[in-house]
Design a protein around this motif. Structure first.
Motif, mmCIF file in Angstrom:
data_model
loop_
_atom_site.group_PDB
_atom_site.id
_atom_site.type_symbol
_atom_site.label_atom_id
_atom_site.label_comp_id
_atom_site.label_asym_id
_atom_site.label_seq_id
_atom_site.Cartn_x
_atom_site.Cartn_y
_atom_site.Cartn_z
ATOM 1 N N CYS A 29 0.830 -1.210 0.000
ATOM 2 C CA CYS A 29 0.000 0.000 0.000
ATOM 3 C C CYS A 29 0.862 1.256 0.000
ATOM 4 O O CYS A 29 0.551 2.241 -0.691
ATOM 5 C CB CYS A 29 -0.931 -0.008 1.207
ATOM 6 N N TRP A 30 1.965 1.251 0.779
ATOM 7 C CA TRP A 30 2.836 2.424 0.798
ATOM 8 C C TRP A 30 3.464 2.672 -0.563
ATOM 9 O O TRP A 30 3.546 3.813 -1.025
ATOM 10 C CB TRP A 30 3.924 2.233 1.858
ATOM 11 N N VAL A 31 3.926 1.591 -1.201
ATOM 12 C CA VAL A 31 4.509 1.749 -2.544
ATOM 13 C C VAL A 31 3.458 2.268 -3.525
ATOM 14 O O VAL A 31 3.732 3.159 -4.344
ATOM 15 C CB VAL A 31 5.108 0.411 -3.023
ATOM 16 N N TYR A 32 2.262 1.726 -3.405
ATOM 17 C CA TYR A 32 1.184 2.154 -4.298
ATOM 18 C C TYR A 32 0.852 3.629 -4.094
ATOM 19 O O TYR A 32 0.722 4.396 -5.064
ATOM 20 C CB TYR A 32 -0.041 1.282 -4.046
ATOM 21 N N LEU A 33 0.726 4.046 -2.830
ATOM 22 C CA LEU A 33 0.351 5.431 -2.550
ATOM 23 C C LEU A 33 1.499 6.395 -2.822
ATOM 24 O O LEU A 33 1.272 7.509 -3.323
ATOM 25 C CB LEU A 33 -0.104 5.556 -1.095
ATOM 26 N N ALA A 34 2.737 6.002 -2.504
ATOM 27 C CA ALA A 34 3.876 6.883 -2.764
ATOM 28 C C ALA A 34 4.064 7.107 -4.262
ATOM 29 O O ALA A 34 4.247 8.246 -4.713
ATOM 30 C CB ALA A 34 5.136 6.292 -2.145
ATOM 31 N N ARG A 83 -2.992 -1.038 -14.590
ATOM 32 C CA ARG A 83 -1.812 -1.884 -14.378
ATOM 33 C C ARG A 83 -1.230 -1.652 -12.973
ATOM 34 O O ARG A 83 -0.835 -2.601 -12.291
ATOM 35 C CB ARG A 83 -0.759 -1.588 -15.438
ATOM 36 N N ARG A 84 -1.157 -0.393 -12.549
ATOM 37 C CA ARG A 84 -0.588 -0.087 -11.241
ATOM 38 C C ARG A 84 -1.455 -0.617 -10.106
ATOM 39 O O ARG A 84 -0.965 -0.912 -9.008
ATOM 40 C CB ARG A 84 -0.421 1.425 -11.112
ATOM 41 N N LEU A 85 -2.743 -0.776 -10.383
ATOM 42 C CA LEU A 85 -3.680 -1.255 -9.367
ATOM 43 C C LEU A 85 -3.372 -2.682 -8.931
ATOM 44 O O LEU A 85 -3.804 -3.110 -7.859
ATOM 45 C CB LEU A 85 -5.107 -1.170 -9.918
ATOM 46 N N ARG A 86 -2.615 -3.410 -9.757
ATOM 47 C CA ARG A 86 -2.289 -4.791 -9.408
ATOM 48 C C ARG A 86 -1.408 -4.875 -8.161
ATOM 49 O O ARG A 86 -1.246 -5.962 -7.590
ATOM 50 C CB ARG A 86 -1.569 -5.468 -10.581
ATOM 51 N N GLU A 89 -4.544 -4.937 -5.717
ATOM 52 C CA GLU A 89 -5.752 -5.676 -6.082
ATOM 53 C C GLU A 89 -5.376 -6.749 -7.107
ATOM 54 O O GLU A 89 -5.104 -6.445 -8.266
ATOM 55 C CB GLU A 89 -6.801 -4.738 -6.669
ATOM 56 N N PRO A 90 -5.315 -8.036 -6.671
ATOM 57 C CA PRO A 90 -4.882 -9.099 -7.587
ATOM 58 C C PRO A 90 -5.798 -9.291 -8.788
ATOM 59 O O PRO A 90 -5.340 -9.725 -9.849
ATOM 60 C CB PRO A 90 -4.869 -10.348 -6.694
ATOM 61 N N VAL A 91 -7.083 -9.006 -8.633
ATOM 62 C CA VAL A 91 -8.019 -9.211 -9.735
ATOM 63 C C VAL A 91 -7.920 -8.027 -10.694
ATOM 64 O O VAL A 91 -8.207 -6.884 -10.314
ATOM 65 C CB VAL A 91 -9.465 -9.346 -9.226
ATOM 66 N N ALA A 200 -5.876 2.904 0.061
ATOM 67 C CA ALA A 200 -5.670 2.072 -1.126
ATOM 68 C C ALA A 200 -6.966 1.378 -1.528
ATOM 69 O O ALA A 200 -7.306 1.289 -2.719
ATOM 70 C CB ALA A 200 -4.569 1.050 -0.863
ATOM 71 N N GLY A 201 -7.711 0.870 -0.538
ATOM 72 C CA GLY A 201 -8.993 0.250 -0.859
ATOM 73 C C GLY A 201 -9.979 1.230 -1.451
ATOM 74 O O GLY A 201 -10.738 0.898 -2.364
ATOM 75 N N LEU A 202 -9.978 2.463 -0.922
ATOM 76 C CA LEU A 202 -10.860 3.488 -1.478
ATOM 77 C C LEU A 202 -10.499 3.802 -2.918
ATOM 78 O O LEU A 202 -11.376 3.993 -3.769
ATOM 79 C CB LEU A 202 -10.765 4.751 -0.615
ATOM 80 N N GLN A 203 -9.200 3.823 -3.221
ATOM 81 C CA GLN A 203 -8.785 4.086 -4.592
ATOM 82 C C GLN A 203 -9.137 2.918 -5.505
ATOM 83 O O GLN A 203 -9.474 3.111 -6.679
ATOM 84 C CB GLN A 203 -7.280 4.359 -4.635
ATOM 85 N N VAL A 204 -9.074 1.708 -4.970
ATOM 86 C CA VAL A 204 -9.516 0.546 -5.755
ATOM 87 C C VAL A 204 -10.995 0.672 -6.102
ATOM 88 O O VAL A 204 -11.407 0.425 -7.246
ATOM 89 C CB VAL A 204 -9.244 -0.756 -4.977
ATOM 90 N N ARG A 205 -11.800 1.070 -5.116
ATOM 91 C CA ARG A 205 -13.230 1.245 -5.366
ATOM 92 C C ARG A 205 -13.469 2.313 -6.441
ATOM 93 O O ARG A 205 -14.307 2.145 -7.326
ATOM 94 C CB ARG A 205 -13.939 1.641 -4.075
#
Length: 429
Positions: A29-34, A83-86, A89-91, A200-205
């Motif tokens: 999550c940190w890598v994703y958000l950073a 692509r970055r969402l992976r 979020e595995p799906v 991160a979950g909110l951004q996935v939504r």
């Protein structure tokens, strides 16, 4: 509507909140958000420059092109975000855009501007560059603060204790005093991990809502009709197999037994020199002809060689019976699914039958390969050409049968030849 499945990171956070802290999820999550914070500001600056540049250049006529680029700017950003969402979020999310007819850049841009998905992606781009980038930056700041609180007091006490004071006016006098900083750092670390998971979950939504394809009422009806058609096709194929089995095990065996009985009767009558022997001989010939026709019928319904040995051997057997010489070049790493294999076989047989009846060809080539998850067929003859799918030659039926499994048929048959049939069936069908 989009699929409202549970967000994976939220599920991990809800089921085991303490284990979440020591798992790989906070780091992901940190890598994703950073990375999102850095990328979001770059995306926002580029979008603002495009809009301002388009407005400034509108007086010279180039601004419309730049503003169009700004409107389409969300498409590459959306592709990158899917692509970055992976990371969290595995799906994977499917691409929301439909296929466009062949054309130049102008027709492509016009087609994309008419799609709602393009404007949803642009909205996500604005949201990503403002809200999510700022929120991600805040979470990263909390993480950096946690790292400082955990490391700096200990280092300062070891190197220069008089320079750092956790409590104003009271310098660090020993290691126990320095433990207050790491304790606060652990709390900040936990808060940063939980905040990163929630954000991160909110951004996935948000990505699922804005970047994934949507099914409106008409799309849902089309999907249901497609599934219904596929179910009917599978039921029809199962009925064909049942008829083939009944004919093979029932009527065909009875005709074989009748032929043997007539043979014994013929031998008995010839020993007695009876004139009825000729009638029995004629009856045996008719039984043999009926048996041959029945075997051809059974083979046409569903050949046993296709079930036992697969597509290459089944096509090779059809090629041997074809009046025109056929070269078979089928190289598959593994057998495709049964439905795909069946539709490919009947595509080949129908194409060979059409070529024998209408093409005037002297040579036919059948090639098959497995490429990018699909079975691809290429059937070529050197005949006179001029084949038209709408002319009632069976090509339209082949196209419809392929379409049931999500495949397609492309016919190239200029007058004078050659004729090429390209069929593609997804093996995932």
């Amino acid at each position: 509507m989009t699929d409202q499945r549970a967000v994976t990171v939220w599920r991990a956070l809800r089921q085991r909140p303490l284990r979440f802290l020591v798992s790989a999820w906070p780091w992901r999550c940190w890598v994703y958000l950073a990375s999102g914070a850095l990328l979001g500001y770059v995306v926002l600056i580029a979008l603002v420059l495009l809009v301002l540049g388009g407005m400034a250049l509108s007086v010279v006529g180039v601004g419309l092109v730049v503003l169009t680029a700004a409107a389409l700017y969300g498409i590459p950003v959306g592709a990158l975000e899917r692509r970055r969402l992976r990371l969290v979020e595995p799906v994977p999310l499917d691409r929301p855009h439909g296929a466009l007819p062949a054309g130049g850049p102008l027709s492509w841009a016009a087609g994309r501007l008419r799609e709602r998905a393009t404007w949803r992606e642009l909205g996500y781009t604005v949201l990503f560059g403002t809200v999510f980038a700022a929120a991600g930056f805040a979470v990263v700041l909390v993480l950096c603060l946690a790292a400082l609180l955990m490391a700096v007091p200990v280092l300062a006490w070891a190197l220069a204790p008089e320079t750092v004071m956790i409590i104003p006016g009271e310098p660090i006098r020993g290691p126990l005093d320095a433990l207050l900083g790491p304790a606060l750092g652990l709390i900040a670390f936990a808060l940063s991990a939980y905040a990163a998971g929630l954000l991160a979950g909110l951004q996935v939504r948000a990505a699922e809502f804005l970047l994934a394809p949507r099914e409106d009422g008409s799309s849902a009806r089309v999907i249901e009709l497609t599934r219904s058609r596929a179910r009917l096709a599978h039921a029809f194929e199962a009925e064909r197999r049942r008829i083939e089995r009944d004919l093979h095990d029932g009527a065909q065996q009875q005709l074989v037994a009748l032929n043997m009985t007539l043979g014994m009767a013929e031998m008995e009558l010839r020993e007695r020199d009876s004139p009825a022997a000729e009638l029995v001989t004629r009856a045996r010939g008719e039984v043999r002809a009926a048996l041959t026709q029945l075997r051809d019928l059974v083979r046409g319904i569903h050949p046993q060689v296709l079930t036992d040995h697969g597509l290459p051997d089944a096509v090779a057997e059809v090629a041997l019976r074809n009046p025109i010489p056929v070269t078979v070049d089928i190289d598959l790493p593994r057998r495709p699914p049964e439905a795909v294999e069946t539709v490919a076989y009947f595509t080949v047989t129908e194409a060979l039958a059409n070529a024998a009846k209408h093409s005037g060809a002297t040579a036919i080539t059948v090639a098959a390969r497995h490429e990018r998850g699909a079975l691809r067929l290429l059937i070529t003859d050197n005949g006179r050409g001029g084949a038209v799918p709408a002319a009632g030659t069976g090509l339209q039926g082949l196209g419809d049968r392929l379409a049931i499994l999500g495949g397609r048929l492309v016919v190239s048959s200029p007058v004078g030849g050659p004729t090429q049939l390209r069929a593609e069936v997804p093996c995932s069908a």
